[in-house]
Design an enzyme around this catalytic site. Sequence first.
Site, PDB file in Angstrom:
ATOM      1  CD  GLU A   1     -21.385  50.255 -20.966  1.00 51.75           C
ATOM      2  OE1 GLU A   1     -20.906  51.088 -20.174  1.00 51.75           O
ATOM      3  OE2 GLU A   1     -22.579  50.256 -21.287  1.00 51.75           O
TER       4      GLU A   1
ATOM      5  CB  THR B   1     -23.662  46.906 -14.974  1.00 49.53           C
ATOM      6  OG1 THR B   1     -24.434  48.098 -15.046  1.00 49.53           O
ATOM      7  CG2 THR B   1     -23.888  46.094 -16.228  1.00 49.53           C
TER       8      THR B   1
HETATM    9  N1  HSE Z   1     -27.026  44.701 -21.793  1.00 47.74           N
HETATM   10  C1  HSE Z   1     -26.450  45.183 -20.577  1.00 47.74           C
HETATM   11  C2  HSE Z   1     -26.977  44.376 -19.423  1.00 47.74           C
HETATM   12  C3  HSE Z   1     -26.826  46.628 -20.412  1.00 47.74           C
HETATM   13  O1  HSE Z   1     -28.196  44.180 -19.370  1.00 47.74           O
HETATM   14  O2  HSE Z   1     -26.192  43.923 -18.594  1.00 47.74           O
HETATM   15  C4  HSE Z   1     -26.308  47.245 -19.150  1.00 47.74           C
HETATM   16  O3  HSE Z   1     -25.018  47.718 -19.290  1.00 47.74           O
END
Ligand code: HSE
Length: 305
Positions: free
Chosen positions: A126, A179
């Site tokens: 991640e 992201t």
């Molecule tokens: N919590 C993370 C975000 C989830 O909203 O950026 C996506 O990877």
Amino acid sequence: MIKVFAPATVANLACGFDVLGLALNEPGDIVEVGLNDKGIIEVLNESGVALPLEPENNVTTVAIQAMLDTMKSKQGVSVVFKQKIHLGSGIGSSAASSVAGVYGLNELLGRPFNKTELVTFAMEGEKLASGSAHADNIAPAIFGGVTLVRGYNPLDIVEISYPEDLACVIVFPQIEVKTKDSRSILPKEIPLKEAIKQWGNLAGLVAGLMKGDYKLIGNSLHDGIVEPVRSMLIPGFYDVKETAMKAGALGCSISGAGPSIFSLCQGLEKAAEIAEKLRPIYKNLNIDFELYVSKINNQGTKIIP
Ligand code: HSE
């Protein structure tokens, strides 16, 4: 080779940025994992969805490497992607890939690690994908159900019970939102007034889920911090939200970093009804889209035949 299914996930759930998430029954990643005697981690892609395969850019390789490093092992591992969630869709695509690899390897090695330890390895994937090692997609992908990351240091994952007929509708407009980018536009600080509203809702949502109180769940599904900023990246967002709410959703917000949008509701029938109401929105905008209707996945990642 063993075959692993790792589910798509909805992170944040409106008010729980980086801490709350839930797993879906579909879609998901399907990968085959095996041991090899070449001493390398090789990832092959037969899924039809484009994936970066260079070891330094592949989240599965990075997550598996983190696990092998902890074991001080030079074991070779082969991973073949058979089915892949679209990258950049906001339903935990990178989390599913990281999780599937470490889950499969852990099974092949006789389960040396527990689920929370697997989360820490998958978080390395991640980190590569988004620049931040958050676990709100990974935890539900591994544990299933609804999970709360109560704390990151040390990692503390709490499984949250939820009413049996809770259902989720996802609409995925096929524009890619990275992201990394959708995190970079977020405010670094928030006013105390906003924080109070947000943690009130977060506590309300967790309480509502655990009590099976749909009214409280609906009253709590609000996000005054992230949604107003990120919604600018998602065409049709407010149309979807208004339509879903009118059709009886308990709440509607951005799934993870977007562009997918989730709605929660009571029962699969209601979910299918909401999905049908959403269908014309992206048709009219001429944007390709996918719709998913699912109950909450209570198993998480699993071995499949
Ligand atoms: N919590 C993370 C975000 C989830 O909203 O950026 C996506 O990877």
